[in-house]
Design a protein around this motif. Structure first.
Motif, mmCIF file in Angstrom:
data_model
loop_
_atom_site.group_PDB
_atom_site.id
_atom_site.type_symbol
_atom_site.label_atom_id
_atom_site.label_comp_id
_atom_site.label_asym_id
_atom_site.label_seq_id
_atom_site.Cartn_x
_atom_site.Cartn_y
_atom_site.Cartn_z
ATOM 1 N N UNK A 155 65.696 6.204 51.293
ATOM 2 C CA UNK A 155 65.509 7.696 50.195
ATOM 3 C C UNK A 155 64.882 7.326 49.542
ATOM 4 N N UNK A 156 63.508 6.443 49.524
ATOM 5 C CA UNK A 156 62.785 6.071 48.234
ATOM 6 C C UNK A 156 61.673 6.772 48.326
ATOM 7 N N UNK A 157 61.490 7.005 49.881
ATOM 8 C CA UNK A 157 60.046 8.227 49.931
ATOM 9 C C UNK A 157 60.038 9.070 50.980
ATOM 10 N N UNK A 158 59.798 10.569 50.865
ATOM 11 C CA UNK A 158 59.744 11.912 51.942
ATOM 12 C C UNK A 158 58.750 12.048 51.920
ATOM 13 N N UNK B 260 56.128 12.375 49.103
ATOM 14 C CA UNK B 260 56.847 12.678 48.267
ATOM 15 C C UNK B 260 57.402 11.098 47.820
ATOM 16 N N UNK B 261 57.154 10.876 46.136
ATOM 17 C CA UNK B 261 57.496 9.303 45.857
ATOM 18 C C UNK B 261 58.404 9.379 44.787
ATOM 19 N N UNK B 262 59.500 9.317 44.859
ATOM 20 C CA UNK B 262 60.644 9.133 43.718
ATOM 21 C C UNK B 262 59.784 8.121 42.698
ATOM 22 N N UNK C 247 60.069 12.736 41.167
ATOM 23 C CA UNK C 247 59.334 12.494 42.170
ATOM 24 C C UNK C 247 58.013 13.408 42.020
ATOM 25 N N UNK D 205 61.336 14.968 55.815
ATOM 26 C CA UNK D 205 62.330 14.047 56.511
ATOM 27 C C UNK D 205 62.233 12.653 54.820
ATOM 28 N N UNK D 206 63.048 11.866 55.051
ATOM 29 C CA UNK D 206 63.098 10.751 54.030
ATOM 30 C C UNK D 206 63.269 9.155 54.267
ATOM 31 N N UNK E 88 53.784 13.669 44.493
ATOM 32 C CA UNK E 88 53.664 14.172 46.009
ATOM 33 C C UNK E 88 52.383 13.561 45.650
ATOM 34 N N UNK F 288 64.492 15.874 47.017
ATOM 35 C CA UNK F 288 63.683 15.224 47.810
ATOM 36 C C UNK F 288 64.655 14.669 49.052
ATOM 37 N N UNK F 289 63.478 14.821 50.280
ATOM 38 C CA UNK F 289 63.955 13.821 51.098
ATOM 39 C C UNK F 289 65.331 14.719 51.842
#
Lengths: 160, 383, 285
Positions: free
Chosen positions: B295-298, B104-106, B111, B290-291, B113, C57-58
């Motif tokens: 915190x930009x990508x999970x 996932x990306x903000x 966000x 997990x990120x 997927x 998120x995350x």
């Protein structure tokens, strides 16, 4: 407040509704219907337990007065329930307060006379004590559940 | 039906194949783009990994298995598949131990997927035992037989080419005969091999299997061959290392959930979860998020899990199954009882891995026997 | 030539969709109600009693019952109590934030099937949350039911959820509401005692043999309430409970939520009593 009204109240109340009619009439003789204004005490800690209350309508709180904290409410009893059992056990003394939270009507039985009739009529005694035991057991069970504080937030979870 | 020259190959037929021609079978599979997974030796055990040459196989080896005990031993002959099952099962190739479900990306809207799109590998499994075929069929029901279908399992399962091997040697902890899961292979494999001293008898299971075998020179198997195969299977069935009386097993366990034996097992059980890792049907997994540090990508990952961990049943701050007793009981009653209610079969295929790989040697056939002996239904005193 | 296995991406079974927070209402010191709307504008339909997995998120995901739907905007509502890592983060959300939603999952309350009955709703603590959409539905279809009674128990008056709504419900003539707390405060002049102590009140006007009971709350409360209801003549088939367990996948694969043979995420969370009665009696199941 007639004898007929009291008898009718005894017929309706869950504690006495299926009692022998003869006993109901006997109890009606030693009872009165009483209405309590909100915030008045039905009974007070330390006083002689001279009455047995069948709540017909309203809401009664069992309380304990604690210095610096005032009167703390522990449990309530509502219409169809009873208040007070210390009248049945020596030393016949109230251990808590009971206060009407809203306008409350109760059938109030004279405890001394009730005890006298129970000592003369074993069947009546057995009947009343057995019912009383059921009520006390239910209150104790409810109290234990209150103690569990089931809605308390769960303990902190350690990180996995 | 496949015709090659003067031969017509159809499912149901049996053929004789020289043992060395197994190499040609492997080569044919690889030509078709399959990665062939089969038994090989590593770290003192026979595990499943990619094989290319016949010499990768543990030819001439066998295993000695007992509770909490596994050793490899050299045989006196050059039997290709003269061993039982090892710590690996086929489930790791169908139900990956770790699998990324997506990234996932903000973005401005929150966000988005990117689902994982790696094509699943195309595996051919060589050497799938009868118990393992049952285990795969069980996992099929778990992941594809309910109201939801697991896309991860299905994508892997659809591509698998299955070459079964019928056991001619029973392992020390095996009890497939008790569970009705072997040693005869159930339907579902593309080809079924039975190893005789000089030759493989190959039974064709599917059209796909027929097509593959058509590329290998073989002669038709005879009635005598078929009889020998039957006899070997019967002999194997008679020499199982373990027995389990599975009569009314769910009812037995359900009425003994407070049996003192559970306490007793709990004294020994380390809750290490080895049994769940080696079991070919255990399927529990967890989903983790997990990120990265910024915190930009999970990422969302699924990973094998075990009901033996305390975290497994964490609800509102603490585990529901706190004691080892509760956790062992959960595993065994799920495997042997609840599984029936959930999936219509037992969860156990009698492979014996949990017995072999338990560090303290807990043997579920013993546990079941102990409970049966002192079944609460027998005692007059109700619990 | 054997065809290449198709490489299909993992669909949304496991991946949450973004929803926007359109409102946050503080219910109590540790509980809020989120109002959510899907970013893609699709109408989200669900059955009362179902739940969603809410994702930050995350950070992680948790199962939260759907606690209602806004009457005008049809936004989804979720009531969240901040008791752990993810729920504390959910409780800090503001309007405009984005949260991930997967769902709806599970079996909800059998509201269609019990038409014609009187409905007794028994809620303990945050257990009122999955019952609220049931009550919304029952009131929206009021003529289909006989009496509707809500018994709600909370820890203290400050812990009562949906207070403005509770007042409105109390004001209705077609709904009976009884509220109790385990511990009162200086201002509280209502019932004090565990929620099951309200049952004798109800018994006086409700035919318990024909009542359908919908319950949610701490498991101890449910066990006790089951005994009290059956003592009062409620048939077991007419009692429905909502249960909870640790959940990860929410679609019946990962095994975490098993309760005996039942997967709570898929076979529940609402169960008829006969299905789970014997399971509730076993410790550490």
């Amino acid at each position: 407040m007639s004898k007929a009204e009291i008898l009718e109240a005894l017929r309706q109340h869950p504690f006495t509704h299926d009692m022998d009619e003869a006993w109901k009439e006997s109890l009606a003789e030693i009872a009165r219907l009483q209405t309590y204004v909100p915030d008045t005490l039905l009974l007070r800690e330390g006083r002689a337990a001279d009455a047995f209350f069948l709540i017909v309508d309203g809401l009664v709180a069992i309380e304990m007065f604690v210095p610096e904290r005032g009167s703390l409410r522990l449990q309530t009893a509502s219409a169809g329930e009873i208040v007070g059992w210390s009248w049945a056990l020596p030393p016949y003394r109230w251990e808590f307060d009971a206060r009407a939270l809203v306008e409350t009507t109760a059938v109030v039985l004279d405890a001394a006379q009730l005890r006298a009739r129970m000592s003369q009529d074993c069947a009546l005694a057995a009947w009343i004590l057995s019912r009383l035991l059921t009520v006390v057991a239910g209150r104790l069970k409810a109290t234990r559940l209150q103690l569990l504080d089931l809605y308390a937030p769960p303990p902190e979870r350690r990180p996995a | 039906m496949v015709s090659l020259g003067s031969r017509t190959l159809t499912p149901g037929q049996a053929w004789r194949m020289e043992k060395t021609r197994l190499q040609e079978l492997l080569d044919a599979l690889r030509r078709q783009g399959y990665t062939v997974i089969g038994p090989r030796i590593r770290d003192g055990a026979i595990i499943y990994d990619e094989i290319q040459r016949l010499t990768d196989l543990p030819i001439g080896w066998t295993d000695e298995q007992e509770k909490g005990y596994y050793r490899l031993k050299r045989r006196e002959d050059e039997t290709f598949f003269g061993f039982a099952v090892g710590p690996h099962s086929w489930k790791q190739f169908l139900h990956p131990p770790i699998f990324s479900l997506g990234q996932a990306r903000r973005n401005g809207q929150g966000f988005e997927w990117t689902p994982s799109t790696d094509p699943p590998p195309r595996y051919a499994f060589l050497g799938v035992r009868a118990c393992e075929l049952h285990a795969i069929a069980i996992l099929d029901r778990v992941f594809m037989g309910g109201p939801y279908v697991d896309p991860v399992y299905r994508a892997r399962r659809e591509a698998i080419f299955l070459i079964a091997v019928q056991c001619t040697v029973a392992g020390g902890t095996c009890f497939c005969a008790s569970m009705g899961t072997g040693p005869k292979a159930p339907p579902g494999a593309d080809l079924v091999l039975t190893e005789l001293p000089d030759v493989f008898i190959v039974e064709i299971g599917t059209e796909r299997g027929a097509a593959l075998l058509a590329e290998i020179p073989c002669t038709p198997a005879t009635e005598a061959d078929r009889s020998v195969v039957e006899a070997r299977l019967e002999e194997t069935a008679r020499s199982m290392g373990r027995q389990l009386d599975a009569t009314d097993l769910p009812a037995l366990l359900y009425r003994n959930l407070e049996h003192p034996r559970w306490e007793e097992v709990a004294q020994r059980c380390l809750t290490c979860g080895n049994c769940t890792m080696v079991c070919p049907t255990c399927f529990c997994f967890t989903v983790e998020d997990v990120s990265d540090l910024a915190g930009a990508q999970a990422e969302r990952v699924r990973r094998w899990d075990s009901c033996f961990t305390t975290a497994f049943t964490y609800t509102a701050g603490r585990p529901i199954r706190q004691s080892a007793k509760a956790r062992y009981r959960q595993w065994l009653t799920h495997k042997l009882a609840s599984w029936w209610d959930q999936f219509g079969t037992s969860g156990c295929v009698g492979c014996g891995r949990c017995i072999t790989w338990c560090p303290v040697g807990i043997d579920l056939t013993e546990e079941v026997h102990a409970i049966r002996q002192t079944d609460s239904a027998l005692t007059s005193e109700r619990r | 030539m054997i065809s290449q296995a198709t490489s299909s991406p993992v669909p949304n079974l496991f991946l949450p969709s973004p929803f926007q927070v359109t409102g946050v209402r503080r219910e109590t010191s540790d509980t809020i109600t989120l109002r959510l709307r899907p970013l893609d504008g699709e109408v989200f339909s669900f059955q009362p009693g179902q739940f969603n997995m809410l994702y930050l998120f995350g950070i992680g995901e948790v199962p939260i019952s759907i606690s209602g739907v806004h009457p005008r905007t049809h936004d989804l509502e979720h009531t969240v109590r901040a008791v752990g890592y993810v729920t504390r983060a959910l409780a800090r959300l503001r309007r405009g934030d984005v949260v991930g939603v997967r769902g709806p999952f599970g079996h909800g309350w059998p509201l269609e099937e019990v038409r014609g009955h009187s409905i007794l709703i028994l809620a303990g603590g945050i257990g009122l949350a999955p019952l609220r959409p049931a009550l919304q539905y029952l009131l929206a279809h009021r003529p289909n039911y006989e009496q509707i009674v809500l018994l709600y128990g909370a820890r203290t008056p400050a812990d009562l959820l949906y207070q403005p709504e509770l007042e409105r419900w109390r004001g209705r003539l077609d709904l009976q509401v009884f509220v109790t707390v385990d511990r009162g405060d200086e201002l509280w002049r209502g019932h004090i005692g565990v929620v099951t102590t309200l049952l004798p009140l109800v018994e006086r006007f409700l035919d318990m043999r024909r009542a359908v009971v919908l319950m949610c709350g701490p498991e101890v409360m449910l066990r006790v309430a089951v005994r009290e209801l059956e003592d009062r003549g409620v048939p077991a088939e007419q009692i429905f409970l909502s249960l909870e367990r640790n959940m990860k996948c929410a679609v019946g694969f990962c095994g975490h939520c098993q309760f005996g043979p039942a997967f709570i995420c898929r076979d529940g969370p609402v169960f008829p009593l006969p299905r789970v009665r014997s399971l509730l009696e076993i410790r550490e199941l």
